[in-house]
Scaffold this motif. Structure first.
Motif, PDB file in Angstrom:
ATOM      1  N   VAL A 111       0.773  -1.176   0.011  1.00  0.00           N
ATOM      2  CA  VAL A 111       0.191   0.052  -0.019  1.00  0.00           C
ATOM      3  C   VAL A 111       0.879   1.259   0.098  1.00  0.00           C
ATOM      4  O   VAL A 111       0.657   2.094  -0.888  1.00  0.00           O
ATOM      5  CB  VAL A 111      -0.997   0.152   1.296  1.00  0.00           C
ATOM      6  CG1 VAL A 111      -1.605   1.291   1.312  1.00  0.00           C
ATOM      7  CG2 VAL A 111      -2.059  -1.071   1.067  1.00  0.00           C
ATOM      8  N   PHE A 112       1.874   1.334   0.871  1.00  0.00           N
ATOM      9  CA  PHE A 112       2.830   2.496   0.918  1.00  0.00           C
ATOM     10  C   PHE A 112       3.775   2.293  -0.178  1.00  0.00           C
ATOM     11  O   PHE A 112       4.232   3.701  -0.694  1.00  0.00           O
ATOM     12  CB  PHE A 112       3.364   2.480   2.129  1.00  0.00           C
ATOM     13  CG  PHE A 112       2.605   3.003   3.474  1.00  0.00           C
ATOM     14  CD1 PHE A 112       2.266   4.425   3.676  1.00  0.00           C
ATOM     15  CD2 PHE A 112       1.811   2.130   4.167  1.00  0.00           C
ATOM     16  CE1 PHE A 112       1.508   4.675   4.635  1.00  0.00           C
ATOM     17  CE2 PHE A 112       1.036   2.319   5.347  1.00  0.00           C
ATOM     18  CZ  PHE A 112       0.944   4.046   5.476  1.00  0.00           C
ATOM     19  N   ALA A 113       4.204   1.358  -0.848  1.00  0.00           N
ATOM     20  CA  ALA A 113       4.883   1.509  -2.039  1.00  0.00           C
ATOM     21  C   ALA A 113       4.141   2.245  -3.212  1.00  0.00           C
ATOM     22  O   ALA A 113       4.782   2.859  -3.970  1.00  0.00           O
ATOM     23  CB  ALA A 113       5.147   0.028  -2.513  1.00  0.00           C
ATOM     24  N   ILE A 114       2.787   1.767  -3.398  1.00  0.00           N
ATOM     25  CA  ILE A 114       2.146   2.576  -4.345  1.00  0.00           C
ATOM     26  C   ILE A 114       1.592   4.034  -4.026  1.00  0.00           C
ATOM     27  O   ILE A 114       1.839   4.811  -4.782  1.00  0.00           O
ATOM     28  CB  ILE A 114       0.650   1.683  -4.192  1.00  0.00           C
ATOM     29  CG1 ILE A 114       0.664   0.314  -4.803  1.00  0.00           C
ATOM     30  CG2 ILE A 114      -0.476   2.538  -5.345  1.00  0.00           C
ATOM     31  CD1 ILE A 114      -0.447  -0.580  -4.634  1.00  0.00           C
ATOM     32  N   LEU A 115       1.680   4.473  -2.652  1.00  0.00           N
ATOM     33  CA  LEU A 115       1.343   5.671  -2.321  1.00  0.00           C
ATOM     34  C   LEU A 115       2.610   6.563  -2.682  1.00  0.00           C
ATOM     35  O   LEU A 115       2.857   7.592  -3.178  1.00  0.00           O
ATOM     36  CB  LEU A 115       1.261   5.858  -0.950  1.00  0.00           C
ATOM     37  CG  LEU A 115      -0.122   5.459  -0.341  1.00  0.00           C
ATOM     38  CD1 LEU A 115      -0.149   5.597   1.171  1.00  0.00           C
ATOM     39  CD2 LEU A 115      -1.294   6.541  -0.910  1.00  0.00           C
ATOM     40  N   LYS A 117       4.890   5.754  -5.143  1.00  0.00           N
ATOM     41  CA  LYS A 117       4.711   5.961  -6.816  1.00  0.00           C
ATOM     42  C   LYS A 117       3.976   7.188  -7.171  1.00  0.00           C
ATOM     43  O   LYS A 117       4.388   7.921  -8.033  1.00  0.00           O
ATOM     44  CB  LYS A 117       4.218   4.781  -7.333  1.00  0.00           C
ATOM     45  CG  LYS A 117       5.397   3.661  -7.352  1.00  0.00           C
ATOM     46  CD  LYS A 117       4.715   2.395  -8.055  1.00  0.00           C
ATOM     47  CE  LYS A 117       5.846   1.138  -8.406  1.00  0.00           C
ATOM     48  NZ  LYS A 117       5.267   0.325  -9.274  1.00  0.00           N
ATOM     49  N   ILE A 118       2.722   7.294  -6.239  1.00  0.00           N
ATOM     50  CA  ILE A 118       1.735   8.394  -6.902  1.00  0.00           C
ATOM     51  C   ILE A 118       2.295   9.676  -6.265  1.00  0.00           C
ATOM     52  O   ILE A 118       2.209  10.843  -7.156  1.00  0.00           O
ATOM     53  CB  ILE A 118       0.530   8.208  -6.226  1.00  0.00           C
ATOM     54  CG1 ILE A 118      -0.193   6.679  -6.705  1.00  0.00           C
ATOM     55  CG2 ILE A 118      -0.375   9.308  -6.485  1.00  0.00           C
ATOM     56  CD1 ILE A 118      -1.440   6.424  -6.212  1.00  0.00           C
ATOM     57  N   LYS A 119       3.192   9.769  -5.227  1.00  0.00           N
ATOM     58  CA  LYS A 119       3.590  10.895  -4.652  1.00  0.00           C
ATOM     59  C   LYS A 119       2.807  12.188  -4.496  1.00  0.00           C
ATOM     60  O   LYS A 119       2.726  13.328  -5.113  1.00  0.00           O
ATOM     61  CB  LYS A 119       4.744  11.531  -5.679  1.00  0.00           C
ATOM     62  CG  LYS A 119       6.133  10.551  -6.076  1.00  0.00           C
ATOM     63  CD  LYS A 119       6.860  11.187  -7.081  1.00  0.00           C
ATOM     64  CE  LYS A 119       7.871  10.026  -7.233  1.00  0.00           C
ATOM     65  NZ  LYS A 119       9.008  10.617  -8.266  1.00  0.00           N
ATOM     66  N   THR A 124      -1.456  10.597   0.648  1.00  0.00           N
ATOM     67  CA  THR A 124      -0.676   9.630   1.795  1.00  0.00           C
ATOM     68  C   THR A 124      -1.265   9.988   2.990  1.00  0.00           C
ATOM     69  O   THR A 124      -1.722   8.907   4.001  1.00  0.00           O
ATOM     70  CB  THR A 124       0.686  10.233   1.726  1.00  0.00           C
ATOM     71  OG1 THR A 124       1.338   9.522   0.467  1.00  0.00           O
ATOM     72  CG2 THR A 124       1.522   9.348   2.865  1.00  0.00           C
ATOM     73  N   ASN A 125      -1.867  11.177   3.491  1.00  0.00           N
ATOM     74  CA  ASN A 125      -2.241  11.682   4.697  1.00  0.00           C
ATOM     75  C   ASN A 125      -3.655  10.983   4.801  1.00  0.00           C
ATOM     76  O   ASN A 125      -4.052  10.417   5.982  1.00  0.00           O
ATOM     77  CB  ASN A 125      -2.270  12.995   4.789  1.00  0.00           C
ATOM     78  CG  ASN A 125      -0.985  13.646   4.862  1.00  0.00           C
ATOM     79  OD1 ASN A 125      -0.163  13.135   5.530  1.00  0.00           O
ATOM     80  ND2 ASN A 125      -0.751  15.005   4.617  1.00  0.00           N
TER      81      ASN A 125
END
Length: 228
Positions: A111-115, A117-119, A124-125
């Motif tokens: 999940v956080f790896a995808i976040l 990538k999206i930057k 994220t918050n």
């Protein structure tokens, strides 16, 4: 009788490869109309066709029938689930407890790896708030199960915290959807469609070989429990 998961997985595999129904039907030696019926679950195929499809896409029959979330058909044991968490297992931990901990941690890594990538700081918050809320609620219920445990560490009213957290999670989910659709909502900035990574089970398995099996197990476990 064919498992109800078969039409969904049959369609997923075709779309994942970018194949048209016409091409797959021709390759498998059936009509496009019949393949369409299989994908929609209107008709059931024979076992010979299941084997043929498994060979065509390079997956196991168990995967096609939804019996396992892993394409090879392999069932992972605890020792095969990676553990890079600082919270190591204790000798008296049950196998199920440790297995669940690992697949949850590994799934969150994706999940956080995808976040990443999206930057998007807003995204994220919002996603983090949703996850924090779920952990908070689970922890507080556990903590409060013993009435002798002091409640001073919590500010939210003990009678209302469940409903308060659930409503907050619903708002976070709504914000996440708006952000991902490209819309601004409040102080949250929408993200560009170009920043959204292309994701398929196959790509996830290739990009995150250590963690993807855990994610697939988590999805299968949750959906099975919810449906039952």
């Amino acid at each position: 009788m064919i498992n109800n998961d078969f039409p969904r997985i049959l369609t997923l595999l075709r779309k994942e490869q970018g194949f048209s129904q016409k091409k797959v039907a021709e390759d498998l030696g059936i009509s496009q109309a019949l393949l369409s019926h299989y994908e929609k679950g209107i008709r059931e195929c024979g076992l010979n066709f299941v084997v043929k499809v498994a060979d065509y896409y390079g997956v196991s029959c168990d995967y096609l029938l939804g019996r396992t979330p892993h394409r090879t058909g392999k069932k992972f044991t605890l020792n095969e689930v990676p553990d890079d968490s600082p919270a190591r297992a204790k000798k008296n931990d049950s196998t199920q407890l440790e297995y669940n901990r690992r697949i949850l941690v590994n799934s969150l890594n994706i999940v956080f790896a995808i976040l990443r990538k999206i930057k998007s700081e807003s995204l994220t918050n919002v996603v983090s708030h949703y996850l924090f809320s779920a952990v908070y609620k689970a922890f507080r219920v556990l903590y409060s199960s013993n009435p002798k445990n002091p409640q001073g560490m919590f500010e939210l009213d003990r009678r209302l915290f469940g409903a308060t957290i659930e409503s907050s999670m619903a708002v976070s989910e709504a914000k996440e959807r708006y952000i991902l659709s490209g819309e601004d909502i409040g102080e949250c900035r929408g993200v560009s469609r170009d920043s959204l990574p292309h994701l398929t089970p196959e790509l996830l398995a290739n990009d995150y070989p250590l963690y993807a099996p855990s994610l697939f197990d988590m999805i299968k476990k949750l959906e099975t429990e919810v449906k039952s």
